[in-house]
Design a protein around this motif. Structure first.
Motif, PDB file in Angstrom:
ATOM      1  N   VAL A 155      -5.688  12.790 -13.842  1.00 30.91           N
ATOM      2  CA  VAL A 155      -6.016  13.688 -12.356  1.00 30.91           C
ATOM      3  C   VAL A 155      -6.679  13.324 -11.804  1.00 30.91           C
ATOM      4  O   VAL A 155      -6.689  12.396 -10.358  1.00 30.91           O
ATOM      5  CB  VAL A 155      -5.318  14.787 -12.009  1.00 30.91           C
ATOM      6  N   SER A 156      -8.453  13.470 -11.737  1.00 30.19           N
ATOM      7  CA  SER A 156      -9.511  13.348 -11.407  1.00 30.19           C
ATOM      8  C   SER A 156      -9.103  11.348 -10.803  1.00 30.19           C
ATOM      9  O   SER A 156      -9.626  11.444  -9.476  1.00 30.19           O
ATOM     10  CB  SER A 156     -10.707  13.662 -12.058  1.00 30.19           C
ATOM     11  N   THR A 157      -9.078  11.014 -11.912  1.00 33.16           N
ATOM     12  CA  THR A 157      -9.039   9.294 -11.612  1.00 33.16           C
ATOM     13  C   THR A 157      -7.611   8.872 -10.961  1.00 33.16           C
ATOM     14  O   THR A 157      -7.888   7.803  -9.921  1.00 33.16           O
ATOM     15  CB  THR A 157      -8.445   9.030 -13.234  1.00 33.16           C
ATOM     16  N   GLU A 184      -7.402   1.924   5.551  1.00 30.79           N
ATOM     17  CA  GLU A 184      -7.536   2.074   7.125  1.00 30.79           C
ATOM     18  C   GLU A 184      -8.794   0.544   7.027  1.00 30.79           C
ATOM     19  O   GLU A 184      -8.451   0.287   8.297  1.00 30.79           O
ATOM     20  CB  GLU A 184      -8.821   3.232   6.231  1.00 30.79           C
ATOM     21  N   LYS A 185      -8.790   0.598   5.863  1.00 35.11           N
ATOM     22  CA  LYS A 185     -10.102  -0.240   6.259  1.00 35.11           C
ATOM     23  C   LYS A 185      -9.734  -2.114   7.092  1.00 35.11           C
ATOM     24  O   LYS A 185      -9.967  -2.401   7.444  1.00 35.11           O
ATOM     25  CB  LYS A 185     -10.877  -1.218   5.054  1.00 35.11           C
ATOM     26  N   LEU A 226       0.750  -1.349  -0.296  1.00 39.15           N
ATOM     27  CA  LEU A 226      -0.169   0.044   0.130  1.00 39.15           C
ATOM     28  C   LEU A 226       0.821   1.295  -0.183  1.00 39.15           C
ATOM     29  O   LEU A 226       0.399   2.328  -0.964  1.00 39.15           O
ATOM     30  CB  LEU A 226      -1.233   0.031   1.113  1.00 39.15           C
ATOM     31  N   GLU A 227       1.684   1.330   0.703  1.00 38.74           N
ATOM     32  CA  GLU A 227       2.619   2.239   0.685  1.00 38.74           C
ATOM     33  C   GLU A 227       3.243   2.666  -0.754  1.00 38.74           C
ATOM     34  O   GLU A 227       3.259   3.802  -0.622  1.00 38.74           O
ATOM     35  CB  GLU A 227       4.053   2.285   1.643  1.00 38.74           C
ATOM     36  N   ARG A 228       3.983   1.270  -1.052  1.00 35.79           N
ATOM     37  CA  ARG A 228       4.373   1.644  -2.712  1.00 35.79           C
ATOM     38  C   ARG A 228       3.089   1.996  -3.731  1.00 35.79           C
ATOM     39  O   ARG A 228       3.396   3.126  -4.591  1.00 35.79           O
ATOM     40  CB  ARG A 228       4.771   0.094  -3.451  1.00 35.79           C
ATOM     41  N   ASP A 229       2.339   1.481  -3.502  1.00 35.01           N
ATOM     42  CA  ASP A 229       1.019   2.473  -4.354  1.00 35.01           C
ATOM     43  C   ASP A 229       0.944   3.533  -4.041  1.00 35.01           C
ATOM     44  O   ASP A 229       0.387   4.937  -5.008  1.00 35.01           O
ATOM     45  CB  ASP A 229      -0.274   1.333  -4.213  1.00 35.01           C
ATOM     46  N   ARG A 230       0.803   3.635  -2.623  1.00 33.69           N
ATOM     47  CA  ARG A 230       0.753   4.971  -2.638  1.00 33.69           C
ATOM     48  C   ARG A 230       1.459   6.459  -3.101  1.00 33.69           C
ATOM     49  O   ARG A 230       1.761   7.863  -3.679  1.00 33.69           O
ATOM     50  CB  ARG A 230       0.205   5.330  -0.886  1.00 33.69           C
ATOM     51  N   LYS A 274      -9.487   5.853  -2.853  1.00 32.18           N
ATOM     52  CA  LYS A 274      -9.806   4.051  -2.411  1.00 32.18           C
ATOM     53  C   LYS A 274      -8.789   3.276  -1.945  1.00 32.18           C
ATOM     54  O   LYS A 274      -9.071   2.868  -0.619  1.00 32.18           O
ATOM     55  CB  LYS A 274     -10.136   3.642  -4.021  1.00 32.18           C
ATOM     56  N   ALA A 275      -7.678   3.681  -2.507  1.00 30.36           N
ATOM     57  CA  ALA A 275      -6.562   3.012  -2.046  1.00 30.36           C
ATOM     58  C   ALA A 275      -6.258   3.546   0.104  1.00 30.36           C
ATOM     59  O   ALA A 275      -5.713   2.115   0.783  1.00 30.36           O
ATOM     60  CB  ALA A 275      -5.223   3.499  -2.666  1.00 30.36           C
ATOM     61  N   ARG A 276      -6.702   4.193  -0.452  1.00 29.69           N
ATOM     62  CA  ARG A 276      -6.732   4.873   1.403  1.00 29.69           C
ATOM     63  C   ARG A 276      -7.367   4.410   2.281  1.00 29.69           C
ATOM     64  O   ARG A 276      -7.173   4.047   3.293  1.00 29.69           O
ATOM     65  CB  ARG A 276      -6.430   7.119   1.299  1.00 29.69           C
TER      66      ARG A 276
END
Length: 621
Positions: free
Chosen positions: A247-249, A262-263, A126-130, A256-258
């Motif tokens: 950018v919006s996408t 969190e979930k 997740l950190e890499r994706d972020r 969603k990743a965040r």
């Protein structure tokens, strides 16, 4: 001529007058006094004799009491030795269970390490994706900044071109337009042509015309440049729009990743908390307080955690068993059976009735009447639709379980029908009777298929293996006979019991046969080879009933008033449900029959006291 009988005046032992000079029990002188001597005895002598007799009786009473006390002490000593033996056995069992628990704890820690590694790995992903999304976002923002700077430069250039055009027009226009109206391009061109004509007429120099031509060429170039700038502007605007959509996408994906992170963290936290709670409840199963054990067991039963299910499968809750419900017949309860679905109980009694009960609530559903003698045996088919009952009236009755309708009555035995058993598919019934025979019936046609002989006295119990290929029977002749049900061939005759074989049962994979006998023992056999595996000797009275669950648990009922629960494969005693002498427990009479449901969580027992008791762990509300 009958000889006169008398009793010893000390110990009251009977003897024949004139045949004994001393009591064989206490040694008192029994020689009769001559009649002539008895008449001349003085009162003083008689008083001494009476005192002597009183003293002898006292000594005898004390000796008898001492003998009883010694006997009681011997019994108590034997009981203490037995208790010590059980305690040492429990110590050994506790040591084994401790090693088992340590292994489970090690497995749990290994599992927690795996969960922790998976959690860290997921966090890294997740950190890499972020970071990737943030990098992409910065890149798009830089691109948009470049595009805006290009647009600004294009606007500046456009402004400069327009300024140059204004200067050129102001230079070449001959008649200036009205100050209130800005000249159009067509007006400006017309003005140029008019100035040319005027200049030619006036003899304007060729150099002036060349200058005008150069200005016109410059104007055309500027127009082309403006058109190109407009196109570039449109392309840049389209590119900006596209970049903004991307950018919006990306922002949406990042959001969603965040949310997913969190979930996931929340789920991991919840899973960790639930796992911790489950472990605490599992630990509570070993608490000294039975109330805490019952509470933990009931909560774990409701938990869907695989760890909880694993712990419950390994944990034997039988020491928590209590009588959760008592049901009643008007006379001795001879047989009980639990439907395979686990929701229905059927019982047969000496009151000549068969009763159907809701096992969960204990409420009576139906009472089936029709037998003219005791309902000695009951059985339920594997599909839970049919009941068979055997009776002291020498008949077998077949009933519909749902409606209670009598479907048919089978005649053929010449003695009490002591036992009945369904085949796995439920269309064949085996019955054993006091006429020494076993009979097989086709329930579709009510036809008698076969009669097996061989036992020398009454057949007490029959069972068909779950695979449907083996029939075992126990008899008052102290033997067990094992037959191939398909061919009728006698495979084994087991003769190790020294008393009547009251009950036989086969486990769910058809490998082990259990038998209960009037010799106070239970024997476990290899059904295929007939080899004796274990002899269980904890009962102090005849074993009237044995029954087996799918979880390798054996329950037995005895004339000693107890119900014992065993581990089938090892023959280890797990727990004893005491008789009525223990408060809150037991039947007031012999335990005549038992049944256990498939998962082993409910045991039912019937007694000659006319009651049925349902045993289990009390539910926690």
């Amino acid at each position: 001529m009958n000889k006169a009988m008398s009793e010893c005046p000390v110990c009251q032992t009977e003897y024949v007058e004139g045949e004994q000079i001393a009591c064989s029990n206490c040694g008192w002188d029994l020689t009769p006094e001559p009649p002539q001597l008895a008449e001349n005895l003085t009162e003083i002598y008689l008083e001494k004799e009476r005192a002597k007799l009183k003293w002898a009786r006292k000594i005898w009473a004390e000796t008898t009491d001492q003998g009883k006390s010694v006997k009681e002490l011997e019994w108590k000593l034997a009981d203490i030795e037995g208790q010590l033996s059980k305690v040492w056995g429990r110590f050994d069992l506790a040591a084994k269970e401790r090693v088992h628990i340590q292994e489970q704890v090690s497995q749990l820690f290994a599992w927690l390490d795996e969960v922790s590694q998976d959690r860290n790995h997921f966090k890294e992903e997740l950190e890499r994706d972020r970071l990737f999304h943030e990098t992409q976002s910065e890149h798009f923002e830089n691109q948009i900044g470049l595009i805006f700077s290009k647009l600004e430069q294009s606007d500046t250039e456009r402004s400069q071109v327009q300024t140059q055009l204004s200067r050129i027009w102001s230079h070449i226009e001959a008649p200036r337009p009205s100050p209130t109206t800005a000249p159009s391009d067509g007006d400006r061109v017309g003005a140029i042509e008019e100035n040319r004509a005027t200049n030619r007429a006036d003899g304007t120099s060729v150099a002036k015309e060349a200058e005008i031509a150069a200005l016109q060429a410059q104007i055309s170039q500027l127009k082309a440049k403006l058109e190109q700038s407009d196109r570039e502007r449109l392309e840049l605007q389209s590119q900006i729009h596209s970049e903004r959509r991307q950018v919006s996408t990306l922002q949406s994906q990042l959001e969603k990743a965040r949310e997913s992170l969190e979930k996931t963290n929340e789920n991991l936290t919840h899973t960790h908390a639930e796992s911790h709670t489950v472990e605490l409840l599992i630990d509570a199963l070993g608490d000294r307080s039975e109330a805490i054990q019952e509470f933990a067991y009931a909560i774990l039963k409701r938990t869907r955690s695989p760890r909880a299910r694993q712990a419950l499968e390994q944990y034997k809750p039988y020491r928590l068993f209590r009588c959760v419900r008592t049901l009643k017949h008007d006379d001795a309860v001879r047989s009980v059976a639990i439907a395979p679905q686990g929701n229905i109980l059927v019982s047969g009694s000496n009151d000549k009735t068969v009763k159907i009960w809701d096992l969960e609530s204990g409420q009576p559903m139906r009472t089936l009447r029709g037998h003219l003698g005791s309902a000695i045996a009951v059985a339920i088919s594997a599909d839970g639709k049919t009941i068979a009952s055997g009776s002291g009236d020498n008949t077998i009755k077949i009933w519909d379980l749902q409606s209670g309708e009598l479907l048919t009555t089978l005649h053929g035995h010449n003695g009490w029908v002591n036992t009945v058993a369904f085949s796995p598919k439920g269309r064949t019934l085996a019955s054993g009777a006091a006429d020494k025979t076993i009979k097989l019936w086709n329930l579709d046609t009510q036809e008698l298929l076969a009669t097996f002989y061989g036992h020398s006295t009454a057949v007490r119990s029959v069972v068909i293996s779950p695979q449907g290929n083996v029939l075992a029977s126990g008899s008052n002749d102290n033997t067990i006979k094992i037959r191939n049900l398909l061919t009728g061939e006698l495979i084994h005759t087991l003769t190790e019991h020294s008393g009547s074989v009251c009950s036989v049962a086969v486990n769910y994979d058809g490998s082990i046969l259990a038998s209960g006998s009037n010799d106070n023992t239970i024997k476990l056999w290899n059904l295929g080879t007939g080899k004796l595996l274990h002899t269980l000797s904890e009962h102090s009275g005849p074993v009237s009933s044995v029954t087996i669950s799918s979880q390798h648990t054996l329950a037995s009922g005895s004339d000693d008033g107890t119900i014992k629960i065993w581990h089938l494969e090892s023959g280890r005693l797990i727990h004893t449900i005491p008789g009525v002498k223990t408060p809150g427990y037991g039947h007031e009479g012999y335990v005549l029959c038992t049944a256990i449901n498939q998962d082993g969580n409910t045991i039912v027992s019937g007694s000659d006291d006319g009651t049925i008791k349902i045993w289990g762990v009390s539910a926690v509300e």
